[in-house]
Write an enzyme that holds these catalytic residues in place. Structure first.
Site, PDB file in Angstrom:
ATOM      1  N   LYS A 201      26.181  12.781  28.905  1.00  0.00           N
ATOM      2  CA  LYS A 201      25.520  13.655  29.943  1.00  0.00           C
ATOM      3  C   LYS A 201      26.017  13.019  31.217  1.00  0.00           C
ATOM      4  CE  LYS A 201      21.052  15.386  31.222  1.00  0.00           C
ATOM      5  NZ  LYS A 201      19.511  15.499  30.613  1.00  0.00           N
ATOM      6  N   ARG A 211      16.097  22.363  36.880  1.00  0.00           N
ATOM      7  CA  ARG A 211      15.099  21.771  37.436  1.00  0.00           C
ATOM      8  C   ARG A 211      14.099  22.454  38.234  1.00  0.00           C
ATOM      9  NH1 ARG A 211      19.687  17.024  39.272  1.00  0.00           N
ATOM     10  NH2 ARG A 211      20.049  16.301  37.240  1.00  0.00           N
ATOM     11  N   LYS A 224      19.684  10.788  43.145  1.00  0.00           N
ATOM     12  CA  LYS A 224      19.388  11.813  42.205  1.00  0.00           C
ATOM     13  C   LYS A 224      19.330  10.802  40.690  1.00  0.00           C
ATOM     14  CE  LYS A 224      20.167  15.913  44.595  1.00  0.00           C
ATOM     15  NZ  LYS A 224      21.208  16.678  44.876  1.00  0.00           N
ATOM     16  N   GLU A 241      30.221   5.745  25.354  1.00  0.00           N
ATOM     17  CA  GLU A 241      28.881   6.358  25.182  1.00  0.00           C
ATOM     18  C   GLU A 241      28.592   6.743  23.731  1.00  0.00           C
ATOM     19  OE1 GLU A 241      25.973   5.939  26.558  1.00  0.00           O
ATOM     20  OE2 GLU A 241      26.122   5.666  28.616  1.00  0.00           O
ATOM     21  N   LYS A 256      27.504  17.394  27.431  1.00  0.00           N
ATOM     22  CA  LYS A 256      26.684  18.378  28.444  1.00  0.00           C
ATOM     23  C   LYS A 256      27.203  18.013  29.883  1.00  0.00           C
ATOM     24  CE  LYS A 256      22.017  18.981  30.034  1.00  0.00           C
ATOM     25  NZ  LYS A 256      20.961  18.508  29.751  1.00  0.00           N
ATOM     26  N   SER A 282      22.335  25.544  32.424  1.00  0.00           N
ATOM     27  CA  SER A 282      21.545  26.475  33.293  1.00  0.00           C
ATOM     28  C   SER A 282      22.332  27.008  34.564  1.00  0.00           C
ATOM     29  CB  SER A 282      20.183  26.008  34.026  1.00  0.00           C
ATOM     30  OG  SER A 282      20.489  24.714  34.660  1.00  0.00           O
ATOM     31  N   TYR A 321      21.737  29.594  26.882  1.00  0.00           N
ATOM     32  CA  TYR A 321      20.592  30.464  27.214  1.00  0.00           C
ATOM     33  C   TYR A 321      21.132  31.782  26.940  1.00  0.00           C
ATOM     34  CZ  TYR A 321      19.056  26.507  29.629  1.00  0.00           C
ATOM     35  OH  TYR A 321      18.698  25.302  30.031  1.00  0.00           O
TER      36      TYR A 321
HETATM   37  C1  PBG Z   1      16.037  16.856  31.234  1.00  0.00           C
HETATM   38  C2  PBG Z   1      17.112  17.750  30.826  1.00  0.00           C
HETATM   39  C3  PBG Z   1      17.886  18.423  31.984  1.00  0.00           C
HETATM   40  C4  PBG Z   1      18.585  19.274  31.288  1.00  0.00           C
HETATM   41  C5  PBG Z   1      18.377  19.170  29.853  1.00  0.00           C
HETATM   42  N1  PBG Z   1      17.659  18.135  29.544  1.00  0.00           N
HETATM   43  C6  PBG Z   1      17.800  18.238  33.174  1.00  0.00           C
HETATM   44  C7  PBG Z   1      18.317  17.090  33.825  1.00  0.00           C
HETATM   45  O1  PBG Z   1      18.905  16.105  33.182  1.00  0.00           O
HETATM   46  O2  PBG Z   1      18.005  16.964  35.138  1.00  0.00           O
HETATM   47  C8  PBG Z   1      19.470  20.372  31.872  1.00  0.00           C
HETATM   48  C9  PBG Z   1      19.614  21.600  31.032  1.00  0.00           C
HETATM   49  C10 PBG Z   1      20.176  22.751  31.900  1.00  0.00           C
HETATM   50  O3  PBG Z   1      20.496  22.654  33.070  1.00  0.00           O
HETATM   51  O4  PBG Z   1      20.214  23.742  31.351  1.00  0.00           O
HETATM   52  N2  PBG Z   1      16.317  15.389  30.736  1.00  0.00           N
END
Ligand code: PBG
Length: 333
Positions: A201, A211, A224, A241, A256, A282, A321
């Site tokens: 991630k 967020r 951050k 990882e 991701k 997102s 989404y």
């Molecule tokens: C929380 C989490 C996040 C997302 C999924 N789980 C946000 C982050 O790590 O700040 C992001 C998903 C998205 O942007 O659609 N740990």
């Protein structure tokens, strides 16, 4: 290899592109509703509300969130991933609402599993929707602390599994949490609960709309999430990882974000041959959706291209989404 390809006119690759039927026969990747997971935002509020930065997506009240899960199932989607929006008065420094067995996530999981036991349910394990800081872990002296956070995540995983969650998805990027969660679930008779690790991630700008949607954006501080999420310049680290999480007992690896990170997806998939999912996050949704809404792209055409590219790169499944939109498009044919 492939030297013969220069042998024109014996070889004319365009022959295989001449008509739609032959193009379809030689297409190497395909997508189906089966390949998609739909994220659902659920809110404690009575009213469902629009998410400003994600046109077409809402924070849904319990009833509407349940209805959306049923709609997804109707269109052939096999699993939903649940994300809560927690009111600020319930948030605190330690994110203790995450451990409330009757929190909104657990209530939705129970409802879905009661009425649709065959629909897979995925729960994010991380503290960010619940903490005032918006961080995924506990903070001591300004540091996101690893080991104590894991203890809380184990508990969060267990209450979700107890509510009926099928897949626990640690998205926090703490070190060593997959093994600890696996052991904790096993000790508590949850051997069959799957773990989908957010193994790779990246610390990405593309999470901004998410967020904003779960109100976890404003107090992250100058670093951050860079002390736990990965630097987007790295790929060797992605393999380390992924390998650690496989050893720790992850059933599925998640990469991701999605489209800008297809090289990472391909590398991880071809190195480990492990179930590997991708998350179109997102920010990717917003960019595409806004361009679709402005008329820049035809929705069907741009989504088909986008998702075939995920599959071509090696994704076994995609969290998006757009999952319901693409499932509807595929159904129409
Ligand atoms: C929380 C989490 C996040 C997302 C999924 N789980 C946000 C982050 O790590 O700040 C992001 C998903 C998205 O942007 O659609 N740990």
């Amino acid at each position: 290899m492939n030297n013969f390809l220069s042998n024109f006119p014996l070889h004319r690759p365009r022959r295989l592109r001449k008509n739609k039927w032959i193009r379809k026969l030689v297409r190497e990747s395909s997508i189906a509703p089966n390949d998609f997971i739909l994220p659902i935002f659920v809110t404690y509020e009575k009213q469902s509300t629009e998410i400003k930065l994600m046109p077409g997506i809402k924070r849904l009240n319990l009833e509407d969130a349940f209805d959306l899960s049923q709609k997804a199932k109707e269109f052939g989607i096999n699993a939903v991933a649940i994300f809560p929006e927690v009111p600020s008065k319930i948030k605190d420094e330690t994110g203790k609402e995450a451990l409330n067995r009757n929190n909104i996530v657990c209530r939705l999981v129970e409802k879905i599993k009661k009425f649709s036991p065959s629909l897979g349910v995925i729960c994010d394990v991380a503290l960010d929707p619940y903490t005032t800081s918006g961080h995924d872990g506990l903070i001591e002296n300004g540091e996101i602390i690893n080991d104590k956070t894991i203890n809380v995540l184990c508990e969060q995983a267990l209450i979700n599994a107890d509510a009926g969650c099928d897949i626990i998805a640690p998205s926090d990027m703490m070190d060593g949490r997959v093994e600890k969660i696996r052991n904790y679930l096993d000790k508590n008779n949850k051997q069959n609960t799957l773990i989908m690790s957010y193994a790779v991630k990246y610390s990405s700008n593309l999470y901004a709309p998410f967020r904003n949607a779960v109100s976890a954006a404003t107090k992250l501080g100058p670093d951050k999430k860079n002390t736990y999420q990965m630097d987007y310049g790295n790929i060797n680290e992605a393999l380390r990882e992924a390998s650690l999480d496989i050893k720790e007992g992850a059933d599925i690896l998640l990469i991701k974000p999605g489209i800008m990170y297809l090289d990472v997806l391909k590398e991880v998939k071809s190195t480990f041959n492990y179930p590997t999912f991708s998350y179109q996050v997102s920010g990717e949704y917003s960019m595409l959706k806004n361009a679709i809404l402005s008329g820049e792209y035809n929705e069907k055409e741009i989504l088909m291209e986008t998702f075939l590219c995920f599959k071509r790169a090696g994704a076994d499944a995609i969290i998006s989404y757009f999952a319901l939109d693409i499932a509807k498009i595929l159904k129409k044919g």
